[in-house]
Design a protein around this motif. Structure first.
Motif, PDB file in Angstrom:
ATOM      1  N   ILE A  53       0.791  -0.588  -0.004  1.00  0.00           N
ATOM      2  CA  ILE A  53       0.171   0.096  -0.063  1.00  0.00           C
ATOM      3  C   ILE A  53       0.779   1.210  -0.325  1.00  0.00           C
ATOM      4  O   ILE A  53       1.683   2.217   0.903  1.00  0.00           O
ATOM      5  N   PRO A  54       0.895   2.287  -1.172  1.00  0.00           N
ATOM      6  CA  PRO A  54       1.493   3.476  -1.257  1.00  0.00           C
ATOM      7  C   PRO A  54       0.807   4.205   0.023  1.00  0.00           C
ATOM      8  O   PRO A  54       0.121   3.701   0.796  1.00  0.00           O
ATOM      9  N   ASP A  55       2.162   4.712   1.188  1.00  0.00           N
ATOM     10  CA  ASP A  55       2.344   5.604   2.459  1.00  0.00           C
ATOM     11  C   ASP A  55       3.019   7.115   1.482  1.00  0.00           C
ATOM     12  O   ASP A  55       3.207   7.059   0.686  1.00  0.00           O
ATOM     13  N   GLY A  56       3.407   7.687   3.189  1.00  0.00           N
ATOM     14  CA  GLY A  56       3.872   8.922   3.296  1.00  0.00           C
ATOM     15  C   GLY A  56       5.402   9.149   2.471  1.00  0.00           C
ATOM     16  O   GLY A  56       5.922   9.628   2.123  1.00  0.00           O
ATOM     17  N   ASP A  57       5.632   7.983   2.199  1.00  0.00           N
ATOM     18  CA  ASP A  57       6.987   7.660   2.389  1.00  0.00           C
ATOM     19  C   ASP A  57       7.447   6.863   0.706  1.00  0.00           C
ATOM     20  O   ASP A  57       8.436   6.801  -0.270  1.00  0.00           O
ATOM     21  N   THR A  58       6.173   7.180   0.039  1.00  0.00           N
ATOM     22  CA  THR A  58       5.887   6.090  -1.590  1.00  0.00           C
ATOM     23  C   THR A  58       6.715   7.485  -1.848  1.00  0.00           C
ATOM     24  O   THR A  58       5.629   8.710  -2.533  1.00  0.00           O
ATOM     25  N   LEU A  59       7.295   6.707  -3.428  1.00  0.00           N
ATOM     26  CA  LEU A  59       7.945   8.687  -4.258  1.00  0.00           C
ATOM     27  C   LEU A  59       6.362   8.413  -5.613  1.00  0.00           C
ATOM     28  O   LEU A  59       5.781   7.428  -6.089  1.00  0.00           O
ATOM     29  N   PHE A  60       6.231   9.626  -5.873  1.00  0.00           N
ATOM     30  CA  PHE A  60       5.765   9.634  -7.198  1.00  0.00           C
ATOM     31  C   PHE A  60       6.086  10.611  -8.070  1.00  0.00           C
ATOM     32  O   PHE A  60       6.474  12.205  -8.014  1.00  0.00           O
ATOM     33  N   GLY A 232      12.220  22.487 -14.947  1.00  0.00           N
ATOM     34  CA  GLY A 232      10.838  23.775 -13.880  1.00  0.00           C
ATOM     35  C   GLY A 232       9.891  23.115 -13.933  1.00  0.00           C
ATOM     36  O   GLY A 232       8.984  24.005 -13.518  1.00  0.00           O
ATOM     37  N   ALA A 233       9.174  23.165 -14.808  1.00  0.00           N
ATOM     38  CA  ALA A 233       7.721  23.282 -15.730  1.00  0.00           C
ATOM     39  C   ALA A 233       8.106  21.488 -15.223  1.00  0.00           C
ATOM     40  O   ALA A 233       6.305  21.486 -15.118  1.00  0.00           O
ATOM     41  N   GLY A 234       7.951  20.738 -14.492  1.00  0.00           N
ATOM     42  CA  GLY A 234       7.673  18.984 -14.149  1.00  0.00           C
ATOM     43  C   GLY A 234       8.122  18.676 -14.148  1.00  0.00           C
ATOM     44  O   GLY A 234       8.386  16.809 -13.951  1.00  0.00           O
ATOM     45  N   ALA A 235       9.982  18.350 -13.055  1.00  0.00           N
ATOM     46  CA  ALA A 235      11.015  16.926 -13.033  1.00  0.00           C
ATOM     47  C   ALA A 235      10.695  16.817 -11.515  1.00  0.00           C
ATOM     48  O   ALA A 235      11.466  15.397 -11.952  1.00  0.00           O
ATOM     49  N   LEU A 236      10.047  17.247 -11.173  1.00  0.00           N
ATOM     50  CA  LEU A 236      10.340  16.853  -9.891  1.00  0.00           C
ATOM     51  C   LEU A 236       9.765  15.711  -9.450  1.00  0.00           C
ATOM     52  O   LEU A 236       8.785  14.594  -9.855  1.00  0.00           O
ATOM     53  N   ARG A 237      10.407  14.483  -8.336  1.00  0.00           N
ATOM     54  CA  ARG A 237       9.066  13.400  -7.847  1.00  0.00           C
ATOM     55  C   ARG A 237       9.369  13.644  -6.698  1.00  0.00           C
ATOM     56  O   ARG A 237      10.190  14.398  -5.232  1.00  0.00           O
ATOM     57  N   SER A 238       8.682  13.079  -5.251  1.00  0.00           N
ATOM     58  CA  SER A 238       8.373  13.580  -4.115  1.00  0.00           C
ATOM     59  C   SER A 238       7.546  12.918  -3.632  1.00  0.00           C
ATOM     60  O   SER A 238       6.700  11.519  -4.073  1.00  0.00           O
ATOM     61  N   THR A 239       6.978  12.205  -2.299  1.00  0.00           N
ATOM     62  CA  THR A 239       6.516  11.486  -1.633  1.00  0.00           C
ATOM     63  C   THR A 239       5.551  12.938  -0.873  1.00  0.00           C
ATOM     64  O   THR A 239       5.892  14.023  -0.523  1.00  0.00           O
ATOM     65  N   ALA A 240       4.345  12.256  -0.055  1.00  0.00           N
ATOM     66  CA  ALA A 240       3.225  13.117   0.661  1.00  0.00           C
ATOM     67  C   ALA A 240       4.171  13.874   1.762  1.00  0.00           C
ATOM     68  O   ALA A 240       3.442  14.650   2.160  1.00  0.00           O
ATOM     69  N   ASN A 241       5.096  12.922   2.570  1.00  0.00           N
ATOM     70  CA  ASN A 241       5.572  13.195   3.939  1.00  0.00           C
ATOM     71  C   ASN A 241       6.526  14.099   3.631  1.00  0.00           C
ATOM     72  O   ASN A 241       6.351  15.754   3.868  1.00  0.00           O
ATOM     73  N   ASP A 242       7.366  14.531   2.249  1.00  0.00           N
ATOM     74  CA  ASP A 242       8.068  15.828   1.519  1.00  0.00           C
ATOM     75  C   ASP A 242       7.055  16.618   1.422  1.00  0.00           C
ATOM     76  O   ASP A 242       7.472  18.322   1.938  1.00  0.00           O
ATOM     77  N   LEU A 243       6.280  16.526   0.925  1.00  0.00           N
ATOM     78  CA  LEU A 243       5.149  18.106   0.697  1.00  0.00           C
ATOM     79  C   LEU A 243       4.579  18.696   1.536  1.00  0.00           C
ATOM     80  O   LEU A 243       3.976  19.724   1.677  1.00  0.00           O
ATOM     81  N   VAL A 244       3.919  16.836   2.780  1.00  0.00           N
ATOM     82  CA  VAL A 244       3.108  17.938   4.102  1.00  0.00           C
ATOM     83  C   VAL A 244       4.408  19.135   4.423  1.00  0.00           C
ATOM     84  O   VAL A 244       3.936  20.041   4.969  1.00  0.00           O
ATOM     85  N   ARG A 245       5.401  18.447   4.946  1.00  0.00           N
ATOM     86  CA  ARG A 245       6.955  19.729   5.410  1.00  0.00           C
ATOM     87  C   ARG A 245       6.597  21.256   4.358  1.00  0.00           C
ATOM     88  O   ARG A 245       7.318  21.847   5.379  1.00  0.00           O
ATOM     89  N   PHE A 246       6.484  20.572   3.055  1.00  0.00           N
ATOM     90  CA  PHE A 246       6.398  21.791   2.196  1.00  0.00           C
ATOM     91  C   PHE A 246       5.375  22.625   3.101  1.00  0.00           C
ATOM     92  O   PHE A 246       5.469  24.485   2.886  1.00  0.00           O
ATOM     93  N   MET A 247       4.323  22.313   3.275  1.00  0.00           N
ATOM     94  CA  MET A 247       2.842  22.948   2.974  1.00  0.00           C
ATOM     95  C   MET A 247       3.099  23.713   5.069  1.00  0.00           C
ATOM     96  O   MET A 247       2.732  24.423   4.934  1.00  0.00           O
TER      97      MET A 247
END
Length: 445
Positions: A53-60, A232-247
């Motif tokens: 099951i994908p979780d907060g550490d799964t990359l997309f 700069g238009a769309g190359a990054l991969r990230s996780t929910a945990n990282d993006l929660v830190r960003f928010m």
């Protein structure tokens, strides 16, 4: 949490419906954050053949959500005095590389960040050699060739036109200004200070092991994208945990040096072509009578993403999915942060046809002088794929859904397919109805 997010069970029920009932995804992860803390809810699979099951550490792949990072870099450099938002973009390009002008005006960095530069969505010399990785061979030289020769058809600074080209060019200019490649620049200025160790472009083995497999609209595996000139238009991969830190940083829950730049991103606005929506630096801002929500969505061939923040209520939501599907993740994000209704499927009710019934449709149908529609079956599911004669690359495969015997539709658009049956019960052809036009397909032997 007391500020309005549904509980875990209700969020998980939304994900279950999207994946199990509607077949709009393979795996989904939601992250929510407010003043009481944050939660991560995942459902589905990291790959159709992998039951984790994908979780907060799964990359997309996060696609165009990358644009919020690009414009944050711009805002941060402006706060440091390294650059000005209103610099002519051409000022930072190599000698001999020019940008088009119109009406005596030059394109500024602010114009690029707000999609008001007059540049098109994509350059006309974008001609992928590999359709499965379309941005992979688009080079800096081709970018320079296009912008140097292009003639603007829209006024600068006044007309909104979403432009991957414009923000990709902005990211490249920031590389030139700092002497760093885009990934290094993001790491040094944003993800490093925020502790976002799982946000990157080039993934080492430890991160690759956590990357969810992407899937197309037919929920078939696809290859990952690489973006070079337009990173700069769309190359990054990230996780929910990282993006929660960003928010958390965007919402002021953590004190960081980027705080001023994050606030600066949302101050300047320009109108878009959508009512009650403006474009800021890397964010879109939707206005309602009671609130403003800054958001951005993203999508690649096999992934979708959504990031939204309500600064007044100090709430944020991220939704990540490893399939590119209509009604994929954006409506979930808006539903969770604003209470807006979830998107509904305005399609006929599907009926069930077994594998034996579907097998009679399998074959190749000539629909154009240079193309055939290939109909294939996987267990009790039928797929359509356009195949161009003599081309090594094929178009994405879409799942066909039956709503009556011999009649199917697919979710990519409003296409309907009616199979034609001869007196002996054998399928002899099809008619594809798309955009109000019928196309005949003759079954090949």
């Amino acid at each position: 949490m007391g500020s309005g997010f549904p509980d875990d069970a209700k969020i998980r029920a939304i994900l279950m419906d999207r994946i199990d009932a509607r077949r709009r995804g393979v795996g989904l992860v939601v992250g929510v954050i407010d003043q009481d803390g944050h939660r991560i809810i995942g459902y589905g699979k990291v790959d159709k053949g992998d039951h984790r099951i994908p979780d907060g550490d799964t990359l997309f792949e996060i696609g165009s959500v990358t644009k919020t990072f690009t414009s944050l870099l711009l805002a941060d450099m402006a706060e440091r005095g390294e650059i000005s938002l209103h610099d002519p973009a051409a000022k930072h390009l190599p000698v001999g590389v020019t940008l088009p002008t119109r009406g005596g005006k030059q394109i500024t960095l602010f114009d690029l960040a707000t999609h008001t530069s007059g540049l098109p969505a994509m350059p006309s010399n974008f001609d992928p050699g590999d359709l499965a990785n379309p941005f992979g061979d688009y080079s800096i030289d081709r970018l320079y060739q296009f912008v140097t020769s292009h003639v603007l058809s829209r006024d600068i600074g006044t007309t909104y036109q979403y432009s991957n080209l414009g923000v990709g060019l902005l990211g490249h200019i920031l590389e030139l200004r700092t002497g760093l490649d885009y990934e290094t620049l993001v790491r040094q200025r944003i993800t490093g200070p925020l502790g976002m160790a799982s946000t990157a472009i080039n993934l080492p083995p430890a991160l690759t092991a956590r990357l969810a497999r992407g899937h197309d609209q037919g929920l078939r595996p696809v290859r990952n994208w690489t973006l070079a000139a337009l990173a700069g238009a769309g190359a990054l991969r990230s996780t929910a945990n990282d993006l929660v830190r960003f928010m958390a940083a965007e919402l002021g829950f953590v004190e960081i040096s980027l705080g001023r730049a994050m606030s600066a991103q949302l101050r300047p606005r320009r109108p878009t072509d959508t009512k009650n929506m403006e474009t800021a630096l890397g964010w879109f801002v939707v206005k309602t009578p009671t609130r403003e929500v800054a958001f951005h969505g993203g999508g690649t061939a096999g992934y979708q993403s959504f990031l939204g923040i309500d600064l007044a209520r100090r709430m944020g939501v991220v939704v990540l999915g490893n399939a590119f599907a209509m009604n994929g993740v954006g409506d979930i994000g808006f539903h969770l942060i604003t209470g807006s209704p979830l998107a509904q499927d305005n399609r006929p009710v599907r009926i069930a046809l077994g594998a034996a019934a579907l097998e009679r449709y399998v074959g190749r149908y000539r629909v154009l002088p240079t193309a055939v529609l290939s109909i294939t079956r996987e267990a009790d599911r039928l797929f359509a794929q356009l195949v161009i004669d003599g081309a090594e690359q094929q178009r994405s495969a879409y799942e066909l859904h039956p709503d009556a015997p011999d009649h199917f539709y697919w979710d990519a658009d409003d296409t309907e397919i009616s199979f034609q049956v001869g007196p002996d019960g054998r399928v002899t052809g099809l008619v594809a109805h798309r955009y109000g036009r019928d196309t005949q397909g003759i079954r090949l032997a």
